[in-house]
Design an enzyme around this catalytic site. Structure first.
Site, mmCIF file in Angstrom:
data_model
loop_
_atom_site.group_PDB
_atom_site.id
_atom_site.type_symbol
_atom_site.label_atom_id
_atom_site.label_comp_id
_atom_site.label_asym_id
_atom_site.label_seq_id
_atom_site.Cartn_x
_atom_site.Cartn_y
_atom_site.Cartn_z
ATOM 1 N N HIS A 307 -2.093 -0.508 1.601
ATOM 2 C CA HIS A 307 -2.317 -0.197 2.957
ATOM 3 C C HIS A 307 -1.222 -0.731 4.096
ATOM 4 O O HIS A 307 -0.682 -1.606 3.614
ATOM 5 C CB HIS A 307 -3.673 -0.870 3.156
ATOM 6 N N ASP A 364 -10.615 3.371 0.414
ATOM 7 C CA ASP A 364 -10.947 4.845 -0.408
ATOM 8 C C ASP A 364 -11.176 4.970 -1.749
ATOM 9 O O ASP A 364 -11.303 5.746 -2.448
ATOM 10 C CB ASP A 364 -9.773 6.041 0.043
HETATM 11 N N1 CMC Z 1 1.284 3.783 -5.456
HETATM 12 C C1 CMC Z 1 2.525 3.227 -5.645
HETATM 13 N N2 CMC Z 1 3.428 2.598 -4.900
HETATM 14 C C2 CMC Z 1 3.021 2.353 -3.632
HETATM 15 C C3 CMC Z 1 1.663 2.981 -3.242
HETATM 16 C C4 CMC Z 1 0.877 3.409 -4.270
HETATM 17 N N3 CMC Z 1 -0.286 3.813 -3.814
HETATM 18 N N4 CMC Z 1 1.559 2.470 -1.745
HETATM 19 C C5 CMC Z 1 2.664 1.997 -1.737
HETATM 20 N N5 CMC Z 1 3.757 1.794 -2.753
HETATM 21 C C6 CMC Z 1 5.063 1.103 -2.737
HETATM 22 C C7 CMC Z 1 6.043 2.115 -1.859
HETATM 23 O O1 CMC Z 1 6.559 3.068 -2.870
HETATM 24 C C8 CMC Z 1 6.942 1.149 -1.434
HETATM 25 O O2 CMC Z 1 7.642 0.544 -2.416
HETATM 26 P P1 CMC Z 1 9.122 0.206 -2.217
HETATM 27 O O3 CMC Z 1 9.217 -1.048 -1.258
HETATM 28 O O4 CMC Z 1 9.838 0.138 -3.383
HETATM 29 O O5 CMC Z 1 9.958 1.485 -1.544
HETATM 30 C C9 CMC Z 1 5.991 0.074 -0.871
HETATM 31 O O6 CMC Z 1 4.902 0.118 -1.888
HETATM 32 C C10 CMC Z 1 5.548 -0.067 0.336
HETATM 33 O O7 CMC Z 1 5.001 1.296 0.905
HETATM 34 P P2 CMC Z 1 5.146 2.194 1.974
HETATM 35 O O8 CMC Z 1 4.936 3.730 1.683
HETATM 36 O O9 CMC Z 1 6.457 1.852 2.803
HETATM 37 O O10 CMC Z 1 3.701 1.333 2.946
HETATM 38 P P3 CMC Z 1 3.235 2.027 4.148
HETATM 39 O O11 CMC Z 1 2.592 1.099 4.749
HETATM 40 O O12 CMC Z 1 4.207 3.017 4.830
HETATM 41 O O13 CMC Z 1 2.076 3.193 3.641
HETATM 42 C C11 CMC Z 1 0.049 3.771 2.622
HETATM 43 C C12 CMC Z 1 0.866 2.627 3.488
HETATM 44 C C13 CMC Z 1 -1.476 3.633 2.540
HETATM 45 C C14 CMC Z 1 0.429 5.283 3.066
HETATM 46 C C15 CMC Z 1 0.626 3.806 1.247
HETATM 47 O O14 CMC Z 1 0.105 2.507 0.446
HETATM 48 C C16 CMC Z 1 -0.092 5.015 0.228
HETATM 49 O O15 CMC Z 1 0.626 6.114 0.319
HETATM 50 N N6 CMC Z 1 -1.267 4.865 -0.494
HETATM 51 C C17 CMC Z 1 -1.842 5.867 -1.218
HETATM 52 C C18 CMC Z 1 -2.643 6.623 -0.379
HETATM 53 C C19 CMC Z 1 -4.081 6.069 0.307
HETATM 54 O O16 CMC Z 1 -4.481 5.484 -0.661
HETATM 55 N N7 CMC Z 1 -4.048 6.048 1.577
HETATM 56 C C20 CMC Z 1 -5.481 5.605 1.790
HETATM 57 C C21 CMC Z 1 -5.131 4.245 3.085
HETATM 58 S S1 CMC Z 1 -6.657 3.556 3.059
HETATM 59 C C22 CMC Z 1 -7.602 4.475 4.174
HETATM 60 C C23 CMC Z 1 -7.066 4.727 5.644
HETATM 61 O O17 CMC Z 1 -7.439 3.771 6.629
HETATM 62 O O18 CMC Z 1 -6.330 5.584 5.974
#
Ligand code: CMC
Length: 428
Positions: A307, A364
């Site tokens: 998140h 989720d």
């Molecule tokens: N599986 C594997 N690696 C992950 C995941 C995941 N679900 N989420 C983040 N990471 C890694 C990412 O690759 C990155 O690694 P590194 O630092 O080595 O490059 C690090 O963790 C930080 O991730 P980010 O993408 O920079 O973080 P963000 O804040 O931009 O993204 C997120 C947040 C929710 C989009 C992401 O965690 C994700 O894609 N999760 C899966 C989709 C999901 O479950 N979304 C629902 C969110 S909750 C409902 C809502 O409020 O929308």
């Protein structure tokens, strides 16, 4: 004396105001930095940028705290009804009985949608995704209520639009489902509560009374409350930014629905169940999937994990995990996917990759398992999220309007070609 921040640019010092929130959250106000210095700040994805001051929802991602208007999410999910929470978010305080009756009655009176909208449903392909249908239908409501397009209308008119959209979203959602199934539409029953009415429109038949299962109804009420607001997330920011152009509320909500649809936001609930099903059918153990999620050359992510703001735990996920157990128990359902979800959580939470990045199950991860138990089809999961999030979107839009926020219009740092002359096509 109030705090200020100092920034030195090209040898010149600028003093910037510091804003402090009621929970001691601190921000540097850079709104005048460009006019004073020529500099802007850059922050793709707004990871460290506050877009507004807001008094609706407080979220402390480090400590897993979520409060609507000061009330902890745990208490609201346990004790309140969804419309009571909607009133709280939109109006700012919990309603007394008279206020709640007024609000519920007004919403109940507006549950029908214009019969002409049936023709829109007929035009969609039978396998159309319900989020696409819902976003279109909500935008088209503005054409049935043209007065909603006037940005200078009275407070009563604006309130009527809010009540209409809250009333009609479940009706449209259930009609989208019935149409996809090829089943006759079930009209709203205004003798039922908001959640009961939705369930009877989804699962009832026009020819017989539908008996609402109280376990299902309670679970739905809880899920909607847990989704009701989440401060400046992707869809709420979309609603605020679309609304900031003075586009009507229906259009802003339609844009919010479109933003929510994506698998990185609300669409994750559908993606989680599809992922868990794939893992189950693969039968090859969980470590393989955790390894895939960690592999940077593989686009696979553990859906329902991670998140932007929660780096410790998502308090909604904690409540939902317990609710999933309770609902499945109460309904006597044994869903192997719940077991896979729990095992996957246990494996991932021990893994250093997930620990280092603060990746925990989010709202989720378990919600889809409850939706399945309630009989909601997978492609309707994000629609359920939208119904829950609607009061939050409305509250965010209303706050943006009331605060007279300027039109949302970020700047950029241009990195394209410098000035060059047009080249005739024969010379390219
Ligand atoms: N599986 C594997 N690696 C992950 C995941 C995941 N679900 N989420 C983040 N990471 C890694 C990412 O690759 C990155 O690694 P590194 O630092 O080595 O490059 C690090 O963790 C930080 O991730 P980010 O993408 O920079 O973080 P963000 O804040 O931009 O993204 C997120 C947040 C929710 C989009 C992401 O965690 C994700 O894609 N999760 C899966 C989709 C999901 O479950 N979304 C629902 C969110 S909750 C409902 C809502 O409020 O929308």
């Amino acid at each position: 004396m109030s705090e200020t921040a100092r920034i030195i640019l090209d040898g010149k010092e600028y003093e910037l105001p510091v804003i402090v929130g009621t929970e001691d959250e601190k921000a540097i106000d850079i709104s005048k930095l460009r006019s004073a210095s020529g500099y802007i700040t850059i922050d793709p994805g707004f990871k460290n940028t506050g877009s507004c001051k807001s008094a609706i929802t407080y979220l402390d991602g480090e400590n897993g705290i979520l409060r609507y208007r000061g009330y902890p999410i745990e208490q609201l999910a346990e004790k309140a009804s969804f419309l009571e929470v909607a009133y709280l978010l939109i109006k700012g305080d919990l309603p007394n009985q008279k206020e709640l009756d007024w609000f519920v009655n007004s919403i109940t009176k507006h549950t029908l949608v214009h019969e002409d909208m049936k023709r829109f449903f007929e035009a969609f392909p039978t396998d159309a995704h319900p989020m696409g249908i819902l976003s279109s239908m909500i935008a088209s409501l503005s054409t049935f209520y043209p007065e909603s397009q006037n940005p200078n209308r009275s407070i009563e008119d604006v309130e009527l639009t809010m009540h209409r959209v809250i009333a009609k979203l479940p009706t449209l959602a259930a009609q989208a489902y019935k149409n996809n199934m090829g089943h006759p539409v079930v009209y709203p029953n205004n003798g039922l509560s908001y959640t009961e009415n939705f369930l009877q429109m989804m699962f009832g038949l026009p020819t017989e009374d539908y008996k609402v299962n109280p376990v299902v109804n309670d679970a739905l009420n809880k899920l909607l409350i847990l989704h009701a607001d989440h401060e400046q997330n992707c869809s709420a920011s979309t609603v605020r930014i679309v609304g900031s152009s003075q586009a009507n509320l229906y259009s802003a909500i339609s844009a919010g629905i479109a933003a929510l649809w994506g698998p990185l936001h609300g669409g994750a609930n559908q993606a989680v169940i599809e992922m868990l099903e794939t893992i189950k059918n693969d039968g090859g153990g969980l470590q393989k999937w955790v390894d895939k999620a960690k592999d940077k050359s593989d686009s696979f992510r553990l859906m329902g994990f991670g998140h932007r703001v929660y780096k410790n735990f998502d308090p909604r996920a904690k409540i939902i995990k317990k609710a999933a157990d309770d609902v499945l128990d109460a309904l006597g359902i044994d869903d192997p996917v719940l077991e896979i979800a729990k095992e996957l959580e246990a494996v991932a939470l021990k893994d250093q990759y997930f620990v280092d990045r603060g990746l925990y199950p989010n709202v989720d991860f378990y919600s889809g398992i409850i939706y399945r138990a309630l009989g909601i089809p997978t492609d309707m999961f994000t629609v359920m999220f939208a119904i829950g999030r609607l009061p939050g979107w409305i509250a965010q839009w209303k706050e943006m309007v009331e605060m007279g926020e300027p039109i949302g219009r970020p700047r950029q740092v241009y990195t394209g070609a410098n000035d060059r002359n047009y080249v005739d096509i024969s010379n390219r």
